[in-house]
Design a protein around this motif. Structure first.
Motif, PDB file in Angstrom:
ATOM      1  N   GLY A 217       0.725  -1.412  -0.003  1.00 28.37           N
ATOM      2  CA  GLY A 217      -0.036   0.011  -0.037  1.00 28.37           C
ATOM      3  C   GLY A 217       0.899   1.326   0.107  1.00 28.37           C
ATOM      4  N   ALA A 218       1.837   1.324   0.688  1.00 26.96           N
ATOM      5  CA  ALA A 218       2.802   2.242   0.887  1.00 26.96           C
ATOM      6  C   ALA A 218       3.520   2.701  -0.480  1.00 26.96           C
ATOM      7  N   SER A 219       3.945   1.369  -1.162  1.00 29.72           N
ATOM      8  CA  SER A 219       4.500   1.610  -2.403  1.00 29.72           C
ATOM      9  C   SER A 219       3.416   2.078  -3.398  1.00 29.72           C
ATOM     10  N   CYS A 220       2.388   1.895  -3.456  1.00 31.64           N
ATOM     11  CA  CYS A 220       1.292   2.327  -4.371  1.00 31.64           C
ATOM     12  C   CYS A 220       1.352   3.685  -4.363  1.00 31.64           C
ATOM     13  N   ALA A 221       1.203   4.155  -3.202  1.00 33.71           N
ATOM     14  CA  ALA A 221       1.254   5.490  -2.679  1.00 33.71           C
ATOM     15  C   ALA A 221       2.402   6.412  -3.406  1.00 33.71           C
ATOM     16  N   LEU A 222       3.474   5.973  -3.058  1.00 34.90           N
ATOM     17  CA  LEU A 222       4.686   6.586  -3.700  1.00 34.90           C
ATOM     18  C   LEU A 222       4.816   6.535  -5.141  1.00 34.90           C
ATOM     19  N   ALA A 223       4.490   5.359  -5.670  1.00 29.57           N
ATOM     20  CA  ALA A 223       4.381   5.328  -7.241  1.00 29.57           C
ATOM     21  C   ALA A 223       3.632   6.095  -7.675  1.00 29.57           C
ATOM     22  N   LEU A 224       2.452   6.094  -7.588  1.00 30.61           N
ATOM     23  CA  LEU A 224       1.273   7.039  -8.191  1.00 30.61           C
ATOM     24  C   LEU A 224       1.611   8.501  -7.966  1.00 30.61           C
ATOM     25  N   ASP A 225       2.052   8.961  -6.865  1.00 27.59           N
ATOM     26  CA  ASP A 225       2.264  10.207  -6.508  1.00 27.59           C
ATOM     27  C   ASP A 225       3.470  10.592  -7.445  1.00 27.59           C
ATOM     28  N   ASN A 226       4.317   9.888  -7.763  1.00 25.27           N
ATOM     29  CA  ASN A 226       5.556  10.199  -8.591  1.00 25.27           C
ATOM     30  C   ASN A 226       5.077  10.226 -10.302  1.00 25.27           C
ATOM     31  N   LEU A 227       4.123   9.453 -10.523  1.00 26.55           N
ATOM     32  CA  LEU A 227       3.528   9.602 -11.830  1.00 26.55           C
ATOM     33  C   LEU A 227       2.562  10.688 -11.816  1.00 26.55           C
ATOM     34  N   PHE A 228       1.989  11.078 -10.855  1.00 29.30           N
ATOM     35  CA  PHE A 228       1.216  12.479 -10.890  1.00 29.30           C
ATOM     36  C   PHE A 228       1.990  13.619 -11.035  1.00 29.30           C
ATOM     37  N   VAL A 229       3.036  13.790 -10.260  1.00 32.18           N
ATOM     38  CA  VAL A 229       4.100  14.803 -10.500  1.00 32.18           C
ATOM     39  C   VAL A 229       4.791  14.844 -11.933  1.00 32.18           C
ATOM     40  N   GLU A 230       5.248  13.899 -12.283  1.00 31.75           N
ATOM     41  CA  GLU A 230       5.928  13.636 -13.714  1.00 31.75           C
ATOM     42  C   GLU A 230       4.937  14.251 -14.821  1.00 31.75           C
ATOM     43  N   GLU A 231       3.529  14.056 -14.474  1.00 26.23           N
ATOM     44  CA  GLU A 231       2.495  14.399 -15.489  1.00 26.23           C
ATOM     45  C   GLU A 231       2.384  16.113 -15.442  1.00 26.23           C
ATOM     46  N   LEU A 232       2.386  16.349 -14.425  1.00 27.30           N
ATOM     47  CA  LEU A 232       2.310  17.943 -14.157  1.00 27.30           C
ATOM     48  C   LEU A 232       3.489  18.628 -14.735  1.00 27.30           C
ATOM     49  N   LEU A 233       4.590  18.027 -14.137  1.00 32.62           N
ATOM     50  CA  LEU A 233       5.819  18.899 -14.595  1.00 32.62           C
ATOM     51  C   LEU A 233       6.288  18.880 -16.034  1.00 32.62           C
TER      52      LEU A 233
END
Length: 326
Positions: A296-312
């Motif tokens: 669950g922790a890994s999912c949170a971290l991975a998706l947050d990184n993908l979200f950040v990459e999308e915006l940047l």
């Protein structure tokens, strides 16, 4: 909230069926989905299906929440999503305390450093887009994780309740974190109506919310739900301090930035409660669940990184920001 407009055949099938009293005859294949976190049709269909378990929709009969055909369709939607999560986010557990393993996972998970960019470089319009996207979850902050409360006992339950009580403002409506976020939204001339921007945000933003709902809806994933919350709390303090600085740089008042400053102090405490009292106690009761907590922790971290990459990437800021972070 009205049903969002479809983004493809899956959401078209689902919204058409939800607006009828009886499910339309026939079915639709979900099939294999490449990069499901970026699949607009899949993620919006999941978000709609999950939202039936929260507030529902004005144009949908509340009884459809438990329609067996709709639930079966949701299960088919979840398969490619869960397969991707299991393949890309599952990490092995060991015999160390789970709090120690969570800290190591957070320290070793790479990705773009988003908060420094918002603090120093983001324009008001970029900051506005960040807040708009975050509103999909923040306006129901704590609700998915609260599904875990009746599934716990003892210290783990007490710890989750302590965290969630703070998220809900300790009984004061004006201190609820969702209400503080509404103040930030109004500063940026955003509509603070629940679900208002669901039709506009990209798939990865919906995926951030959907992974929480996946873990919340299913008792099977209570360990992952706790790990997801722990990752949120353990990675919140420093970024929110920088978000607050960025908001004030762009003209926010103390009240308008309070959502971020509130998390600096609160989550410094929540970090220890989540890692040790909540996840640590849960794994002591259920040693076999350590892997799910880390998942669950890994999912949170991975998706947050993908979200950040999308915006940047959309801002054309990724390469420059990564260079600066060195």
């Amino acid at each position: 909230m009205q049903l969002p407009a479809p983004r493809g055949p899956l959401t078209a099938w689902l919204t058409d069926n939800l607006q009828r009293r009886d499910v339309v005859s026939g079915d639709i294949e979900v099939g294999v989905r490449d990069r499901p976190y970026a699949d607009d049709d899949l993620q919006l269909a999941l978000w709609i299906a999950y939202e039936l378990q929260y507030r529902g929709f004005e144009d949908v009969d509340p009884e459809r929440q438990w329609d067996p055909d709709i639930i079966a369709f949701r299960s088919r939607l979840e398969r490619p999503w869960l397969d991707w999560l299991q393949t890309n986010c599952r990490v092995p557990a060991d015999d160390r305390p789970v709090a120690e393993q969570l800290r190591e996972l957070i320290n070793t998970t790479g990705g773009p450093k988003f908060a420094p960019y918002l603090r120093r470089h983001a324009t008001r319009e970029q900051f506005r887009e960040f807040v708009l996207n975050r509103s999909v979850y923040q306006l129901k902050e704590a609700d998915p994780h609260s599904f875990g409360i009746p599934r716990l006992d003892g210290p783990a339950k007490a710890a989750l309740v302590e965290i969630e009580a703070d998220e809900y403002g300790g009984g004061r409506a004006d201190r609820m974190h969702s209400e503080l976020f509404r103040t930030t939204m109004r500063w940026l001339d955003l509509d603070d109506t629940y679900g208002r921007y669901v039709p506009e945000v990209p798939a990865v933003t919906l995926a951030l919310s959907n992974v929480m709902s996946l873990f919340a809806i299913h008792c099977r994933w209570v360990g992952a739900l706790l790990g997801h919350l722990a990752a949120f709390e353990m990675t919140s303090t420093l970024p929110n301090r920088q978000y607050a600085t960025g908001a004030i740089r762009l003209g926010a008042s103390e009240d308008q930035a309070r959502y971020f400053t509130e998390h600096v102090e609160a989550d410094a405490v929540h970090e220890q409660i989540a890692a040790h009292d909540m996840c640590g106690s849960y794994v002591q009761q259920h040693p076999e669940a350590a892997g799910d907590v880390l998942f669950g922790a890994s999912c949170a971290l991975a998706l947050d990184n993908l979200f950040v990459e999308e915006l940047l990437t959309r801002w054309g800021a990724l390469d420059a920001q990564v260079a600066r972070s060195g």
